[in-house]
Design a protein around this motif. Sequence first.
Motif, mmCIF file in Angstrom:
data_model
loop_
_atom_site.group_PDB
_atom_site.id
_atom_site.type_symbol
_atom_site.label_atom_id
_atom_site.label_comp_id
_atom_site.label_asym_id
_atom_site.label_seq_id
_atom_site.Cartn_x
_atom_site.Cartn_y
_atom_site.Cartn_z
ATOM 1 N N UNK A 183 53.268 25.846 40.525
ATOM 2 C CA UNK A 183 52.198 25.936 39.525
ATOM 3 C C UNK A 183 52.808 25.974 38.119
ATOM 4 N N UNK A 186 52.258 29.915 36.650
ATOM 5 C CA UNK A 186 52.792 31.096 37.358
ATOM 6 C C UNK A 186 54.034 30.794 38.193
ATOM 7 N N UNK A 188 53.928 29.592 41.105
ATOM 8 C CA UNK A 188 53.568 29.795 42.515
ATOM 9 C C UNK A 188 53.571 28.441 43.252
ATOM 10 N N UNK A 190 52.252 25.717 45.353
ATOM 11 C CA UNK A 190 50.935 25.379 45.900
ATOM 12 C C UNK A 190 51.069 24.241 46.932
ATOM 13 N N UNK A 454 43.872 24.830 31.389
ATOM 14 C CA UNK A 454 44.203 26.240 31.644
ATOM 15 C C UNK A 454 44.730 26.953 30.401
ATOM 16 N N UNK B 29 43.460 28.079 49.213
ATOM 17 C CA UNK B 29 43.568 28.656 47.857
ATOM 18 C C UNK B 29 43.254 30.165 47.736
ATOM 19 N N UNK B 31 44.585 32.482 49.149
ATOM 20 C CA UNK B 31 45.855 33.224 49.228
ATOM 21 C C UNK B 31 46.672 33.099 47.937
ATOM 22 N N UNK B 32 46.234 32.264 46.990
ATOM 23 C CA UNK B 32 46.977 32.089 45.729
ATOM 24 C C UNK B 32 46.774 33.328 44.844
ATOM 25 N N UNK B 33 47.786 33.661 44.024
ATOM 26 C CA UNK B 33 47.626 34.828 43.131
ATOM 27 C C UNK B 33 46.558 34.599 42.054
ATOM 28 N N UNK B 34 46.071 35.725 41.501
ATOM 29 C CA UNK B 34 45.043 35.636 40.444
ATOM 30 C C UNK B 34 45.680 35.200 39.129
ATOM 31 N N UNK B 43 44.044 31.012 36.954
ATOM 32 C CA UNK B 43 45.008 31.152 38.048
ATOM 33 C C UNK B 43 45.341 29.821 38.701
ATOM 34 N N UNK B 44 46.361 29.800 39.595
ATOM 35 C CA UNK B 44 46.784 28.547 40.231
ATOM 36 C C UNK B 44 45.744 27.954 41.177
#
Lengths: 498, 167
Positions: A183, A186, A188, A190, A454, B29, B31-34, B43-44
């Motif tokens: 991402x 963040x 993260x 995906x 975003x 989605x 389970x993705x972080x906030x 968020x992602x």
Amino acid sequence: MWGCDMDTILSVFRVEILIPWLLAMILGIFVGAMPGLTATMAVALIVPLTFHTPPIVGLAMILGVSFTAIFAGDIPATFLRVPGTPASGAAVLDGYEMNKQGKGPLAIALDLTCSTLGGTIGVLILITISPILASFALQFTHFEYFWLALLGLSMSAVITKGSTMKGLISMTGGLILSTIGLDISTGYPRFSFGSTYLMSGINFIPVMIGLFGISEVLRSISITSHDQLGDAAIISNVKADFRSVGTIMGRNKRLILQSSLIGTLIGALPGAGADIAAWVAYGMAKKTSKTPEQFGTGSEEGVIAPTTANNAALGGTWIPALVFGIPGDSITAIVLGAMMMYGLKPGPLVFQGSRDLVNQIFTVAVISQFFLLILGYLGIRAFTWFFKFPRNVVLAGITIFSIIGAYALRSSVFDVGLVLVFGILGYLMERVTIPLPPFILGLILGPMIEENLRIGLVKTSGNFWPFFNRPISAFFAMLLLLIFLYEPIKILIQRKRN
Amino acid sequence: MTKKSFRLNQEHIIGLVCLIVSATILSITPSFPKGKANIGLTGPAFFPDLLALVFVFCGGYQLWYGTVNATAYSSITLNTFRNLLKKKETRTAYLVILYMVGFILLFDVLGFLLTTFLFLTLFLFRLGVPKLQTLLYATFFTAIIYFLFGWLFTISLPSGILAYVGL
């Protein structure tokens, strides 16, 4: 403006630039003239080779290959009634009729001269307009860029052939694919399912090679009978006759200018490429002609208009690509990806940060037109030989170049797997008439749209209002709404009238 | 009044694929972080969720469109696939896909030279090129690509088992 001094001109005339540039232009003629193989495919084949060259060499190769491929598509269109690329569709109508009347050599000579002239005018408009637009684009923030990218993407979905809904599906598919990987904000991972390959995201090059290269190979194999696969495309001699070209062009100065402007303008619209430009220019030429009844029966104007417009459109497609980082068509979508790989970020700042490179690109684009005239002439002469190449051998060559080209990117067999997966996907998508360009545009513009959306939302703490209340943002948003509502409103009005 | 039976067509399949993809996204989605400061929109998961919703709309539309315009499309049954497999040209296309899968699996093991030559030989022969020409073209393309990528651009192409004989 264009800093065309002697140093810039001389800087592109170095052997290490000139040789790959000319070789790419020759490849463009070969691929463009082979019916079924598109200019986009020619660019897709050349891109993996450009990663190992300096940016200007790669960009010269890409520019050169696209100009020659678009022209070369007119050769089989004129002599075989088979357009080499979709952009040559309109050139078939009168070019082939002229050929039937024994005026094929004149038609192709007119075609080459008009392609060169149209290309030059398109490039000159690009050179003049781009820096002005770039200084205006400097005022843009995340909100405007979000709308602009979305606008470009949506136009590609609406304008491409077929249903708007299928264009939207293709575009959303590309956008979804762009969300795979880390991402942007963040970090993260995906949709990577623990795979390190997926964590770094889906590279657009294997996707593009698969969608435009392998899918075309699969399509050709599955629709052509085995006996025809080994056939050569043409047997007759191909020539060009330039004797009366000057007089005809002198008579049609206004038409050439009109078609060049239409071509450049349509090329600059994201999603509308050289093929649409050629058809619109043809339609306009017929409307404004004193002898519209001659169109379709071997009219010189019918040859001049589409062939001028399709090459002029190429210059136009570079305007949104260079100025805003929004591709004008699938070729400039590939170019944008390639530029990012070279470490360049297309957009208004490229005119400040990489001014020398931009000047070199402009110089290359202008000089490519002169090369097109020479190589196009030689190409026409060489075509009796070119067309004797069996189709199945060409398909094998494209397949293996596609595979190794994708592998060369990161020395990864995973990328070859992507080529195959997206080759099959592209083949299936075309079978159910889902257009491919919005998919690749979605993949490339996805990160830009998400990032601007975003960041904009972080700035406003989740408030959407600033996306609509700034003047330029509001204008873009309205335009987007109009694009999607235009077709339903048109249908409603027609129904009411009926 | 005759009762119309439901017939699956390509528009339905496109719609179903859209719905399956969006369902998959929407099931992953959560389970993705906030996002930052717990603003979910940043968020992602926000962008993929948004796209999944667009796909739900597209899928629904395609299902409706395929049903309303059912007469415009030929229905897809198991026989459609059987007939496709019977067609020689389609079978060749499937075989080409199979050759590519083989290429991917064998590339690192056999190395660039052997895999490319083998792939091209099978490919060209399958497309009806005469035997001798097949071998000549396969050798020509392998050599050209090796020269271009391996030698000119110094890209490391795997040697595979040929490494044992010093190639």
